[in-house]
Design a protein around this motif. Structure first.
Motif: not given
Length: 141
Positions: A47-62, A127-131, A85-92
């Protein structure tokens, strides 16, 4: 080729399927394929309780480089890709990509190539955080 890339961005704000669909519309396209990736409540039977995405500064170029490759390989009329990117909720919405082409088979193939290459090549990490108290980092998303 770059004139077919209509939307290429990574943002912290909520995503819009309508924005991506509108970006790729073209009067010469008979097919539009859209893929929407959402945050689910589980991963690998945990079970996932929290999720966050992060990106390298070159992300849009890549991301643009991936889109240029898809544009070179398929007869696209329009391409769009937006990732959160950033903190997302389930269903986002985490990612929305779309491709318009003269025919549906080409649109499906181009859209699939776009999301598959985005996940394989673009430097975005999840980055996922689990129950159960555990967490994990997932490589390119």
């Amino acid at each position: 080729m770059s004139e077919v890339i209509r939307l290429c961005t990574v943002r912290e704000t909520p995503l819009s399927v309508d924005e991506v669909f509108t970006a790729v519309q073209d009067s010469s396209a008979g097919g539009v394929a859209v893929f929407v990736g959402t945050v689910r409540d589980h991963d690998h039977a945990r079970d996932v309780t929290a999720l966050s995405y992060s990106a390298h500064p070159s992300v849009e170029r890549e991301l643009r480089a991936v889109m240029e490759k898809v544009a070179a390989d398929y007869p696209v009329r329009g391409l769009a890709a937006v990732h959160r990117v950033g903190d997302l909720e389930i269903g986002d919405l985490a990612v929305v990509v779309a491709a318009s082409c003269p025919h549906r088979a080409e649109a499906f193939a181009a859209c699939r190539a776009l999301i598959d290459e985005l996940k394989a090549q673009v430097p975005i990490w999840k980055h996922q955080t689990f129950a159960d108290g555990g967490d994990e980092w997932v490589g390119a998303c």
